[in-house]
Structures are given as structure tokens and as C-alpha cells.
Design a protein around this motif. Structure first.
Motif, short mmCIF file in Angstrom:
data_model
loop_
_atom_site.label_atom_id
_atom_site.label_comp_id
_atom_site.label_asym_id
_atom_site.label_seq_id
_atom_site.Cartn_x
_atom_site.Cartn_y
_atom_site.Cartn_z
N GLU A 1 10.54 -8.06 8.70
CA GLU A 1 11.73 -8.90 8.59
C GLU A 1 12.95 -8.21 9.19
O GLU A 1 13.79 -8.84 9.84
CB GLU A 1 11.99 -9.23 7.12
N LYS A 2 13.02 -6.88 9.01
CA LYS A 2 14.19 -6.13 9.49
C LYS A 2 14.08 -5.75 10.97
O LYS A 2 15.08 -5.74 11.68
CB LYS A 2 14.35 -4.86 8.66
N ARG A 3 12.87 -5.41 11.42
CA ARG A 3 12.71 -4.85 12.77
C ARG A 3 11.99 -5.78 13.75
O ARG A 3 11.92 -5.50 14.93
CB ARG A 3 11.94 -3.52 12.70
N GLY A 4 11.43 -6.87 13.24
CA GLY A 4 10.70 -7.77 14.11
C GLY A 4 9.27 -7.31 14.33
O GLY A 4 8.70 -6.58 13.52
N GLY A 5 8.68 -7.72 15.41
CA GLY A 5 7.29 -7.41 15.68
C GLY A 5 6.37 -8.49 15.15
O GLY A 5 6.81 -9.56 14.71
N ASN A 6 5.08 -8.20 15.18
CA ASN A 6 4.07 -9.18 14.75
C ASN A 6 3.47 -8.77 13.42
O ASN A 6 3.13 -7.59 13.21
CB ASN A 6 2.96 -9.29 15.79
N LEU A 7 3.32 -9.72 12.52
CA LEU A 7 2.68 -9.48 11.23
C LEU A 7 1.42 -10.35 11.19
O LEU A 7 1.50 -11.58 11.33
CB LEU A 7 3.63 -9.84 10.09
N LEU A 8 0.28 -9.71 11.00
CA LEU A 8 -1.00 -10.39 11.10
C LEU A 8 -1.82 -10.12 9.84
O LEU A 8 -1.94 -8.96 9.40
CB LEU A 8 -1.76 -9.88 12.33
N ARG A 9 -2.34 -11.15 9.23
CA ARG A 9 -3.24 -11.00 8.08
C ARG A 9 -4.67 -11.24 8.57
O ARG A 9 -4.97 -12.29 9.15
CB ARG A 9 -2.87 -11.98 6.98
N ILE A 10 -5.54 -10.27 8.31
CA ILE A 10 -6.89 -10.31 8.84
C ILE A 10 -7.88 -10.32 7.68
O ILE A 10 -7.87 -9.41 6.83
CB ILE A 10 -7.16 -9.08 9.75
N GLU A 11 -8.72 -11.32 7.63
CA GLU A 11 -9.73 -11.42 6.60
C GLU A 11 -11.10 -11.49 7.25
O GLU A 11 -11.37 -12.37 8.07
CB GLU A 11 -9.49 -12.67 5.73
#
Length: 399
Positions: free
Chosen positions: A363-373
Motif C-alpha cells: 500500500e505504501k510502496r506499490g508493486g504487485n501483491l499476489l496470493r498463490i494457492e
């Protein structure tokens, strides 16, 4: 040649002066001092120059050579001095105007000429001063390689390694003193090799065969290839992690929380120019990482025992960083404040607490957040069902 540099690096073959070019002969004629290993000096006829044996260890000879600056000096090296030879080591201590090189025929060219192999598709490895395990990533049926080795004992050790990895059917063409009067070429499969009188200099033409397991070229290699205590980024997750780290030639990785070392090892297997440092506080895991790296042919992995971020201080700066365990707010803050701009950061989280840290960081720095199941089919009574692994949250960002 009045305008010649003071130092000439001459590539000398086993045929001695007979194989030298006119320029190399002229360099020897005008030299006041000729430096080289005893074997090379013994190949020379009587010349007016003072003969100086290059000392052991090799680095001691550099200081001695530099003291001769300004006098006509020849340094003898084997064949092509810049193909797994001494030429590049010497040249990095000199200015461009100080030296010139007059290469001879390389041992690789001589070996393939004897074996009838195309040099452009034959692997060339210099293992005369490196661990033999560096051949491991290239062991696959049908691979051909010319391997420079230290001595006859190294030939036997290479055969033992091939047998131990399931490639005992491989053929070793043992080439001794190529190009000179002592030249000899003998062949044997690795499993039955029994040559006890192999003389230096020696190289082996290797034709790989057998039922051993070849290392795949893609990341996510089988977990069974890595000795581990359960702390390992599993194969599918490792493949996704390497894809996010996106290694490029010449880059360095910091692997924080090494565990089995699998991510750093797969990073290094991506390209021979890559480097990596893995950090772990557990001495048993440190030893395990070293064994894994050595057995898979990437002994160049640097291993640091300690806790991050304290253990990171003073390390060569990375191009990419992977956090595989123990992510904390303090660590993320330190990395954000100390990593060079443009560094790629990838962090994997399994626990709710570490997942919350990554969500806040994204949230603060950006980038990609990925949840892997991921789930794998396993027996369920008389049938089969899906067994789910813990979901992993992966944050990847360029700082």
C-alpha cells in the motif's frame, strides 16, 4: 620493434618453439627476462634472456612481474592465455599500453581436432583450478565437453563423480600433452577407467551417457535435488519466485533466510555470470546450503551466517533481493533505506502476520501483491483428492 610494450604474453604449446609465430620468436629474442612455469621454461632452447620461474601461489608472481616494468619481459602461458589461462589475471594489473599478447593454439582446438568434434557446439570448461562439481549442471546424455584438469588424479576424480551421479556410461577421452612429442590419447568409460599413469598437462574429451538425472534448464527443479529440513521453497513456488526475481546476466542476489539455499542456487543455475549471497542464522542450515550448492555445481554461492538486517551490512550491493523467511517491519524499513534505487525485491509470506506486513508495504510502496494457492492430488481412501498447501502471499516491487 622499438614501439613494442615492455611485456609480451606468449602462448606456448607442448611443441615448444616449433609452434611459435615469428612475432613470438622475436619477442623471446629481444627479452631480457622470460617468466613462466618450470614446464614451459624447459621447452625453450638456450636463449640469452634470464629465465625466472613463476612462483606458487600464482599471485606472488604478479608483484615480481610488476617490479620488472620497463624492461623487455616475456611471460609464457599455455596455448591461448585468455581462454582459461593466466592472461586475463595478468592484464588486469597493467595498463593497456604495458602489454600485448601473442596466443598460440588452444588446447581446446587441439582436442577437438583429434576427436573430430565441432568446437562451436562443444562445451569448454577449465577445471584445473576449480571444483569438479562445476560440471554437474551440464551432465545430460549427448553432451560433449572438453574439460581442462589439473592432473591424473583429477581425471580419476571426474570419473568417480560421473559414476556417483549416474553417468558412469560416459566416455572419457584422456588427452595428454597435446601438440608435443609426449602426446597421448586414450579412451575409457567412466565406470571402468583405470589409467594410473596420466601425465600433465591433461584434458578430457567427455561424452556424457547414462541414466543419471539431468538438471532441468527451467526453475522449479524437483525438491528432491535439495537436501532440506523442511524449510524449502517448494518447486512450483520457487519457479514463480524466480520469475518475479527475473535474473539477468551479471546480476547479484541477496537471499535472506536461505533455508536449503534452493532459491539462490536456482538463481545461479540460470546463468554462469550470476552471483548470489544467502543469509541464514542456523549453522546446520548453513552447512546444508553449502552441500547443496557444491553438489549442484554452483560452489560460487556466498553464504553468510547471521540475522538480517545486521548481516547485510557491508555486503556487495544486490540487483535483486528475496525474503523467504523471517520478514519483519524492521527488515523492510532497512532494505527500503539502504538498497540502491532500481533493486528488485520479492518477499513471500505464509503467516497472517507477515501477510499483513506485505499488504501494508504494498500500500505504501506499490508493486504487485499476489496470493498463490497450490494443491496437489494425493490418495484419499481408495480414491484421490486435493491436498492444499498453505497459501503464499508474494510482494514484488522495484525500489
Amino acid at each position: 620493434m622499438a614501439d613494442a610494450p615492455w611485456l609480451t604474453i606468449v602462448g606456448l604449446g607442448e611443441d615448444g618453439p616449433a609452434g611459435l609465430s615469428p612475432a613470438s620468436r622475436e619477442a623471446l629474442d629481444r627479452a631480457e627476462i622470460v617468466m613462466g612455469p618450470p614446464r614451459h621454461l624447459a621447452l625453450l632452447p638456450e636463449i640469452r634472456a634470464e629465465l625466472v620461474e613463476w612462483p606458487v601461489p600464482f599471485a606472488d608472481g604478479i608483484a615480481r612481474l610488476l617490479k620488472l616494468r620497463g624492461r623487455p619481459v616475456v611471460v609464457l602461458a599455455s596455448g591461448d592465455p585468455f581462454w582459461f589461462g593466466a592472461g586475463s589475471v595478468i592484464a588486469r594489473h597493467l595498463q593497456p599500453e604495458d602489454w600485448r599478447a601473442l596466443p598460440g593454439v588452444s588446447v581446446f582446438a587441439l582436442a577437438v581436432a583429434r576427436l573430430g568434434w565441432p568446437l562451436d557446439t562443444t562445451l569448454t570448461l577449465g577445471l584445473h583450478a576449480a571444483p569438479l562439481t562445476r560440471v554437474r549442471p551440464y551432465l545430460m546424455p549427448g553432451q560433449r565437453a572438453i574439460v581442462l584438469l589439473r592432473d591424473g588424479a583429477a581425471v580419476a576424480a571426474l570419473a568417480d563423480l560421473l559414476v556417483a551421479t549416474g553417468f558412469g556410461e560416459s566416455t572419457l577421452h584422456v588427452c595428454e600433452a597435446l601438440g608435443g612429442p609426449r602426446e597421448r590419447l586414450r579412451s575409457s568409460d567412466a565406470a571402468t577407467l583405470a589409467f594410473e599413469d596420466v601425465s600433465h598437462p591433461v584434458c578430457v574429451g567427455l561424452e556424457v551417457a547414462g541414466q543419471g538425472v539431468a538438471l532441468p534448464l527451467t526453475p522449479g527443479r524437483p525438491d528432491t535435488m535439495f537436501e532440506n529440513d523442511g524449510q524449502i521453497t517448494k518447486g512450483p513456488m520457487r519457479a514463480l519466485t524466480l520469475a518475479a526475481l527475473a535474473p539477468r546476466p551479471g546480476e547479484r542476489l541477496w537471499d535472506i533466510g536461505g533455508g536449503s539455499g534452493s532459491v539462490a542456487i536456482e538463481w545461479l543455475l540460470s546463468h554462469p555470470s550470476l552471483s548470489a549471497t544467502t543469509i541464514d542464522p542456523n549453522p546446520d542450515r548453513i552447512a546444508r546450503i553449502r552441500r547443496n550448492a557444491d553438489q549442484l555445481g554452483v560452489d560460487r554461492l556466498d553464504i553468510v551466517k547471521g540475522h538480517a538486517p545486521a548481516a547485510l551490512r557491508g555486503l556487495p550491493p544486490p540487483d535483486a533481493v528475496f525474503i523467504g523467511g523471517g520478514v519483519s517491519a524492521d527488515m523492510l524499513t532497512w532494505l527500503g533505506a539502504n538498497l540502491p534505487g532500481g533493486t528488485r525485491l520479492v518477499a513471500n509470506a505464509v503467516t497472517l502476520e507477515s501477510e499483513a506486513l506485505l499488504a501494508d508495504a504494498q500500500e505504501k510502496r506499490g508493486g504487485n501483491l499476489l496470493r498463490i494457492e497450490l494443491a496437489q492430488a494425493e490418495p484419499l481412501g481408495s480414491k484421490r483428492g486435493w491436498k492444499a498447501a498453505y497459501p503464499v502471499v508474494q510482494w514484488s516491487v522495484m525500489l
